[in-house]
Design an enzyme around this catalytic site. Structure first.
Site, PDB file in Angstrom:
ATOM      1  CG  ASP A  54     -13.488  -7.159   2.411  1.00 20.19           C
ATOM      2  OD1 ASP A  54     -13.346  -6.509   3.468  1.00 20.19           O
ATOM      3  OD2 ASP A  54     -13.961  -6.664   1.365  1.00 20.19           O
ATOM      4  CE  LYS A 101       2.075 -17.938  -3.084  1.00 21.28           C
ATOM      5  NZ  LYS A 101       1.186 -19.108  -3.145  1.00 21.28           N
ATOM      6  CG  ASP A 120      -1.796 -20.310  -1.749  1.00 19.09           C
ATOM      7  OD1 ASP A 120      -1.237 -20.343  -0.630  1.00 19.09           O
ATOM      8  OD2 ASP A 120      -1.290 -20.851  -2.752  1.00 19.09           O
ATOM      9  CE1 TYR A 125      -3.410  -2.728   0.725  1.00 15.00           C
ATOM     10  CE2 TYR A 125      -4.594  -0.720   1.256  1.00 15.00           C
ATOM     11  CZ  TYR A 125      -4.599  -2.064   0.951  1.00 15.00           C
ATOM     12  OH  TYR A 125      -5.786  -2.736   0.871  1.00 15.00           O
ATOM     13  CG  ASP A 146      -7.887  -4.948   1.775  1.00 15.82           C
ATOM     14  OD1 ASP A 146      -8.796  -4.507   2.497  1.00 15.82           O
ATOM     15  OD2 ASP A 146      -7.890  -4.864   0.530  1.00 15.82           O
TER      16      ASP A 146
HETATM   17  C1  IPM Z   1     -10.221  -1.599   4.351  1.00 16.22           C
HETATM   18  C2  IPM Z   1     -10.534  -0.972   3.020  1.00 16.22           C
HETATM   19  C3  IPM Z   1      -9.414  -0.004   2.656  1.00 16.22           C
HETATM   20  C4  IPM Z   1      -8.120  -0.789   2.580  1.00 16.22           C
HETATM   21  C5  IPM Z   1      -9.671   0.791   1.376  1.00 16.22           C
HETATM   22  C6  IPM Z   1     -10.976   1.573   1.446  1.00 16.22           C
HETATM   23  C7  IPM Z   1      -8.528   1.708   1.038  1.00 16.22           C
HETATM   24  O1  IPM Z   1     -10.706  -1.946   2.051  1.00 16.22           O
HETATM   25  O2  IPM Z   1     -10.125  -0.860   5.345  1.00 16.22           O
HETATM   26  O3  IPM Z   1     -10.079  -2.813   4.401  1.00 16.22           O
HETATM   27  O4  IPM Z   1      -7.827  -1.385   1.534  1.00 16.22           O
HETATM   28  O5  IPM Z   1      -7.386  -0.803   3.566  1.00 16.22           O
HETATM   29 MG    MG Z   2     -10.655  -3.915   2.802  1.00 21.46          MG
END
Ligand code: IPM
Ligand code: MG
Length: 368
Positions: free
Chosen positions: A249, A189, A221, A141, A245
């Site tokens: 999710d 990884k 993975d 990032y 990240d």
């Molecule tokens: C998160 C989000 C952010 C990230 C985005 C909105 C930049 O997906 O907080 O997980 O990738 O960190």
């Molecule tokens: Mg995210």
């Protein structure tokens, strides 16, 4: 206790759910005799519209002076075509970096009433209770160069880590495991990436300092796969920024709805930014139907991690559980035979539960 809290509503439903957290914190302040001062500042698309930047200096300055920050959400289709320095997400990345919030904690725990909404079978998901510890201020990032070359036909992003950056997040994860079930999965990884090889070495070095914690290394993975096939295997997962990240999710939907999950982003000294894992949900913004629970639970994490107010944090969590157990739910959740409510009603139910509990009773219960 007297504390200064900065509110960053951001965009979309962020503006609606932040008010819910504030109401809940007012109730906590009344019950436990604390004073919370609130100041609101802009971030994300709203800040772009007002000030021409997703992260105005005034916002950064206010956050630096605060004891903690609560953030709603950023982003929306209105700004999707903007050049990258004028994207709402830049505001979020910028404030994480400016405050050095390197440790992102994302707890994922199933609520009994919502198990049937999980995309997985109830028996697979029912004992899931995990914490993802994601490195938040380095890696892919923030590595440079990150640019287009050759008239836009060649691109480069850089996955960069220093030993110190890895050590501090690995320490945080070991410490988190010590107050949970003493199991740490370090995800990398290492069969391909140099950064992962150093990550693995550091975890190996560190484990002697935490003899009570069992450590395993896993590839990203196969971890993605195991989160679906056997989520209750995990206690604490520690991983670099981008892997975290993606995995967070994935893990967030295990328990039924993204609308339930809070997160904490912490600096070494405990200053933190707290935000829901969900986004700004522009499709439902302004309708009064957004689920405020992730934001409310983020406020609970703030009380726990930044202010060390465990009883107050637990009371909010019990309130949420009790409201769901009674069958109340927002539109993103399904509870058979339950009662559908909007953002304001859900918030009021949580506040009413808090107010109905005498603070001294809770303290007795919490220590019982
Ligand atoms: C998160 C989000 C952010 C990230 C985005 C909105 C930049 O997906 O907080 O997980 O990738 O960190
Ligand atoms: Mg995210």
């Amino acid at each position: 206790m007297e504390k200064q809290i900065v509110l960053l509503p951001g965009d979309g439903i962020g503006k609606e759910v932040i008010g819910a957290a504030q109401e809940v914190l007012h109730a906590i302040a009344d019950e436990f005799h604390h004073t919370f001062h609130f100041e609101t500042h802009e971030i994300g698309g709203t800040a772009i519209d007002l000030y021409g930047t997703p992260l105005p200096d005034s916002t950064v300055e206010a956050c630096k002076k605060a004891d903690a920050v609560l953030l709603g959400a950023v982003g929306g289709p209105k700004w999707d075509q903007n050049p990258s320095h004028l994207r709402p997400e830049r505001g979020l990345l910028g404030i994480r970096k400016a405050l050095d919030l390197f440790a992102n904690l994302r707890p994922i725990k199933s609520f009994k009433k919502l198990l049937h909404s999980s995309p997985l079978k109830e028996e697979v998901v029912k004992d899931s209770d995990l914490l993802i510890v994601r490195e938040l201020t380095s890696g892919l990032y923030f590595g440079t160069p990150s640019e287009r070359r050759d008239d836009g036909n060649t691109v480069v992003d850089t996955l960069f880590y220093t030993r110190k950056e890895i050590e501090r997040i690995v320490d945080k994860a070991f410490q988190a495991a010590q107050v949970r079930r003493n199991h740490l999965t370090s995800v990398d990884k290492a069969n391909v990436l140099e950064s992962s090889k150093l990550w693995r070495e550091i975890v190996e070095e560190k484990k002697a300092q935490y003899p009570d914690v069992t450590v395993e290394h896993a590839l990203v993975d196969s971890t993605a796969m195991k989160l679906i096939t056997n989520p209750s295997h995990f206690d604490v997962i520690v991983t670099e920024n981008m892997f975290g990240d993606i995995l967070s999710d994935e893990a967030s939907v295990l328990t039924g709805s993204l609308g339930m999950l809070p997160s904490a982003s912490l600096r070494e000294d405990g200053v933190g930014l707290y935000e829901p894992v969900h986004g700004s949900a522009p499709d439902i913004a302004g309708k009064g139907i957004a689920n405020p629970i992730a934001m409310i639970l983020s406020a609970a994490l703030m009380l726990r991690y930044s202010f060390k107010l465990e009883n107050e944090a637990s009371l909010i969590e019990s309130a949420v559980k009790s409201v769901l157990d009674s069958g109340f739910h927002t539109a993103d959740l399904q509870i058979t035979g339950g009662q559908l409510v909007g953002t304001a009603e859900m918030t009021k139910l949580v506040v009413d539960y808090i107010k109905s509990q005498n603070a001294s009773t809770c303290i007795l219960e919490c220590y019982a």
